[in-house]
Write an enzyme that holds these catalytic residues in place. Structure first.
Site, PDB file in Angstrom:
ATOM      1  N   PHE A   1      -5.640  34.734 -14.428  1.00 49.09           N
ATOM      2  CA  PHE A   1      -5.751  33.298 -13.413  1.00 49.09           C
ATOM      3  C   PHE A   1      -4.441  32.735 -13.766  1.00 49.09           C
ATOM      4  O   PHE A   1      -4.108  32.705 -14.714  1.00 49.09           O
ATOM      5  CB  PHE A   1      -6.490  32.705 -14.020  1.00 49.09           C
ATOM      6  CG  PHE A   1      -6.408  32.112 -15.702  1.00 49.09           C
ATOM      7  CD1 PHE A   1      -5.720  31.564 -16.340  1.00 49.09           C
ATOM      8  CD2 PHE A   1      -6.659  33.243 -17.275  1.00 49.09           C
ATOM      9  CE1 PHE A   1      -5.475  30.977 -17.917  1.00 49.09           C
ATOM     10  CE2 PHE A   1      -6.463  33.489 -18.285  1.00 49.09           C
ATOM     11  CZ  PHE A   1      -5.685  32.408 -18.415  1.00 49.09           C
TER      12      PHE A   1
ATOM     13  N   HIS B   1      13.152  27.041 -17.196  1.00 49.91           N
ATOM     14  CA  HIS B   1      12.084  26.145 -15.543  1.00 49.91           C
ATOM     15  C   HIS B   1      11.015  26.472 -15.682  1.00 49.91           C
ATOM     16  O   HIS B   1      10.130  27.665 -15.938  1.00 49.91           O
ATOM     17  CB  HIS B   1      13.344  26.832 -14.331  1.00 49.91           C
ATOM     18  CG  HIS B   1      11.912  26.470 -12.691  1.00 49.91           C
ATOM     19  ND1 HIS B   1      12.042  24.912 -13.338  1.00 49.91           N
ATOM     20  CD2 HIS B   1      11.757  26.656 -12.774  1.00 49.91           C
ATOM     21  CE1 HIS B   1      11.506  24.353 -11.963  1.00 49.91           C
ATOM     22  NE2 HIS B   1      11.380  25.687 -10.853  1.00 49.91           N
ATOM     23  N   VAL B   2      10.030  25.110 -16.441  1.00 52.02           N
ATOM     24  CA  VAL B   2       9.022  25.493 -15.816  1.00 52.02           C
ATOM     25  C   VAL B   2       8.106  25.249 -14.487  1.00 52.02           C
ATOM     26  O   VAL B   2       8.490  24.050 -14.509  1.00 52.02           O
ATOM     27  CB  VAL B   2       7.923  24.886 -17.713  1.00 52.02           C
ATOM     28  CG1 VAL B   2       6.712  25.078 -17.024  1.00 52.02           C
ATOM     29  CG2 VAL B   2       8.652  25.192 -18.570  1.00 52.02           C
ATOM     30  N   LEU B   3       7.096  26.074 -14.389  1.00 53.80           N
ATOM     31  CA  LEU B   3       6.863  25.784 -12.810  1.00 53.80           C
ATOM     32  C   LEU B   3       5.016  25.393 -12.876  1.00 53.80           C
ATOM     33  O   LEU B   3       4.271  24.946 -13.668  1.00 53.80           O
ATOM     34  CB  LEU B   3       6.065  27.278 -12.044  1.00 53.80           C
ATOM     35  CG  LEU B   3       7.840  28.341 -11.461  1.00 53.80           C
ATOM     36  CD1 LEU B   3       6.902  28.833 -11.308  1.00 53.80           C
ATOM     37  CD2 LEU B   3       8.586  27.387 -10.517  1.00 53.80           C
TER      38      LEU B   3
ATOM     39  N   TRP C   1       3.957  31.420  -7.471  1.00 54.54           N
ATOM     40  CA  TRP C   1       4.582  32.335  -7.598  1.00 54.54           C
ATOM     41  C   TRP C   1       4.059  34.025  -8.039  1.00 54.54           C
ATOM     42  O   TRP C   1       4.406  35.072  -7.699  1.00 54.54           O
ATOM     43  CB  TRP C   1       5.549  32.341  -9.379  1.00 54.54           C
ATOM     44  CG  TRP C   1       6.530  33.180  -9.407  1.00 54.54           C
ATOM     45  CD1 TRP C   1       8.062  33.130  -9.738  1.00 54.54           C
ATOM     46  CD2 TRP C   1       6.167  33.987 -10.579  1.00 54.54           C
ATOM     47  NE1 TRP C   1       8.163  33.679  -9.707  1.00 54.54           N
ATOM     48  CE2 TRP C   1       7.305  34.694 -11.003  1.00 54.54           C
ATOM     49  CE3 TRP C   1       5.366  34.218 -11.910  1.00 54.54           C
ATOM     50  CZ2 TRP C   1       7.298  35.558 -12.059  1.00 54.54           C
ATOM     51  CZ3 TRP C   1       5.024  35.529 -11.928  1.00 54.54           C
ATOM     52  CH2 TRP C   1       5.953  36.183 -12.437  1.00 54.54           C
TER      53      TRP C   1
ATOM     54  N   ASP D   1      -9.685  32.442 -21.382  1.00 55.99           N
ATOM     55  CA  ASP D   1      -9.625  32.050 -19.681  1.00 55.99           C
ATOM     56  C   ASP D   1     -10.699  30.897 -19.919  1.00 55.99           C
ATOM     57  O   ASP D   1     -11.365  30.341 -20.237  1.00 55.99           O
ATOM     58  CB  ASP D   1     -10.042  33.346 -19.517  1.00 55.99           C
ATOM     59  CG  ASP D   1     -10.246  33.234 -17.613  1.00 55.99           C
ATOM     60  OD1 ASP D   1     -10.435  31.886 -16.909  1.00 55.99           O
ATOM     61  OD2 ASP D   1     -10.545  34.725 -16.909  1.00 55.99           O
TER      62      ASP D   1
END
EC number: 2.3.1.48
Length: 564
Positions: A138, A157-159, A167, A261
């Site tokens: 996930f 770099h945090v997406l 990604w 989760d």
């Protein structure tokens, strides 16, 4: 079948650009009995399940000439095995933001290639004959998972949520392309089944709660646009029939429960609605049923309203189902879980699985429980959770009343065992589960808020791992040798080889295949509008190397153009 000749270092060297030097440390634990992933239906006990932990760190030299090491990336993967299913679950992945210290760093995404290489390694080494394998993860955007303080590094770099889902789809897609496609229809003829079951096949599934099918397709990798619509590689759905043996079971039995989760937390909240034992004993229909959510579709719809999936944030749930030769997606899972006579007679009670405290903090590993000595030789995609006492019915006496008419099931294989530990898939350091947790907890106590502290933490971590396994040094140095711009593990599509016994001979008075194919291109194929290159079935058996990736059509599938 497990490919024993696969080496992690060699696999990563093939995907890393030429000249890129990294140090990898792969630690793993021995498989231990764990809580099953799926809750068993009322009257059944959970299947035997084992969990194997894998953790990979990637380091680079801070200076150009053999300087001190500094960790740039880490990923944890849990491998669950049952008698008839292997689940590769991506638990956590994180970077430190120091990849820019790599001299002459290429523009390609090294983190993505390393993630793909590690997952591909685990998939190849954990495949078993006749056993379906699923990669599950996930995608949830978060500042940091594994390296405390790393968010303070300007190089990290945090997406965002959408970028992270895309990604991970790009990470999984090259693995998907290593296997044959399948037809999207469950109504398949003999020829389709023979072609699809001759080789391993794979299909990817993606669900983003709160997004419709059109929006979800926007997360698919670019390669999905060129896929045949009749044989899609990416689907916006849940692989229910590939993972669950009884699709008519209550919804709580159809969704796996992984550690940390969002689905698991929602499932546990819904379990509070389960009827009490006295209520359930008087009603078989209400056993194991929630009061609010009555179907699996409703469960996924309600997931979009959860705090973790709302407030402007998206979470993507991804599954890559890999079928071994002999199995296709339309073949449904089956189970040989014992059914207790006492419960089968009517006193159905619902048991709620016991978990460790589940909160937003990553738990790291699955919960371990003791299991009985008896083995249950068939599995759901994941397995069940709670065990119950009582006389056990012989699995061979179970009826097939739970089977689906439209989805044939896998026949139980009594020779299979839930325990599977391939030597080729083990890490550089193999630990007990207790030592593995000690090593992971030690890493989580370190700091990575600047370069100097991160170098010290990397050194302390490597020394801790070496001391646990009583070695001087643990790891492997890898030098990339991929000269192409694309990932080396992308395989060109191959032409399917049709069994000559299934090929229908063309009558003499029929027009030539080439002429018919040309007319079909002009007029279009039925239900599709256009047709790409078409070749004869006979030619596909001898000319597989001439035109890779072409569509093979039977003569009876091509319409003749009407004369003007």
């Amino acid at each position: 079948m497990s490919k024993v000749d696969v080496d992690l270092g060699d696999l990563l060297a093939k995907v890393l650009p030429t000249g890129v030097k990294v140090t990898i440390r792969h630690i793993s634990s021995a498989p231990t009995p764990c809580t099953a992933l799926f809750t068993p239906p009322p009257g059944e006990e959970s299947e035997s399940t084992f969990c194997e932990n894998h953790f990979l760190t990637v380091s680079v030299n801070a200076d150009e000439h053999d300087g001190p090491e500094i960790i740039v990336f880490g990923i944890e993967v849990l491998v669950y095995s049952t008698a008839h299913l292997t689940t590769v679950f991506v638990s956590k992945a994180d970077s430190t933001g120091f990849l820019h210290l790599l001299k002459n760093a290429p523009k390609v995404s090294l983190i993505r290639r390393i993630s793909n290489g590690f997952l591909s390694f685990l998939v190849q080494t954990h495949q078993r004959p006749g056993v379906r394998l699923v990669v599950s993860l996930f995608a949830r955007a978060q500042n940091q998972y594994l390296f405390p303080g790393s968010i303070e590094n300007s190089g990290k770099h945090v997406l965002d949520d959408r970028g992270l889902i895309k990604w991970w789809c790009r990470v999984v897609d090259p693995i998907l392309r290593e296997y044959e496609p399948e037809s999207g229809s469950h109504e398949k003829g003999l020829l389709d089944r023979a072609m699809e079951s001759a080789k391993s096949s794979a299909t990817a599934f993606l669900i983003v709660p709160g997004c419709d099918k059109f929006e979800t397709r926007g997360f698919f990798p670019g390669t999905a646009k060129s896929d045949d619509k009749e044989r899609p590689r990416w689907l916006n759905s849940y692989p229910l029939h590939q993972l669950c043996d009884n699709t008519d079971a209550p919804p709580r039995c159809l969704v796996p429960r992984f550690p940390d989760d969002p689905k698991t937390r929602f499932l546990l909240d819904l379990d509070d609605e389960l009827p009490q034992k006295l209520e359930a004993a008087g009603s078989k229909e209400g056993a194991g049923q929630w009061r609010s959510v009555k179907s699996l579709d409703q469960f996924w719809e309600m997931m979009s309203f959860r705090q973790e999936c709302s407030a402007g944030r998206l979470v993507g749930f991804l599954w890559l189902v890999i079928n071994p030769p002999g199995l296709v997606n339309s073949v449904q899972m089956t189970s040989s879980r014992p059914v207790f006579k006492e419960k089968a007679e009517g006193s159905l009670t619902t048991t709620v699985p016991v978990y460790d405290k589940v909160d937003s903090k990553p738990t790291g590993t699955a919960v371990s429980v003791s299991t009985d000595s008896q083995s249950s030789d068939t599995a759901k995609d994941s397995t069940a959770e709670a065990t119950s006492g009582g006389p056990v019915q012989d699995p061979s006496t179970q009826t097939g009343s739970l089977s689906s008419e439209t989805h044939p099931k896998v026949q139980p294989n009594t020779d299979q065992n839930a325990f599977y530990w391939p030597e080729a898939g083990r890490g550089h350091a193999v630990m007990s589960e207790e030592d593995y947790k000690t090593a992971i907890n030690f890493l989580l106590e370190q700091d990575f808020y600047n370069e100097k502290v991160s170098i010290a933490s990397t050194k302390a971590w490597s020394e801790k791992v070496a001391s646990i396994v009583d070695q001087l040094w643990v790891g492997q140095q890898v030098t990339g040798r991929n000269t192409s711009g694309e990932s080396a593990d992308k395989h060109a599509p191959t032409t399917n080889i049709i069994n000559t016994g299934l090929v229908r001979k063309r009558k003499k008075d029929e027009p030539s295949q080439a002429t018919t194919a040309t007319s079909a291109q002009k007029e279009g194929c039925e239900g599709n509008g256009t047709v790409s290159t078409a070749v004869t079935a006979e030619a596909s058996t001898t000319g597989t190397n001439e035109s890779p990736g072409v569509n093979v059509l039977q003569a009876n599938l091509i319409r003749k153009k009407k004369k003007a």
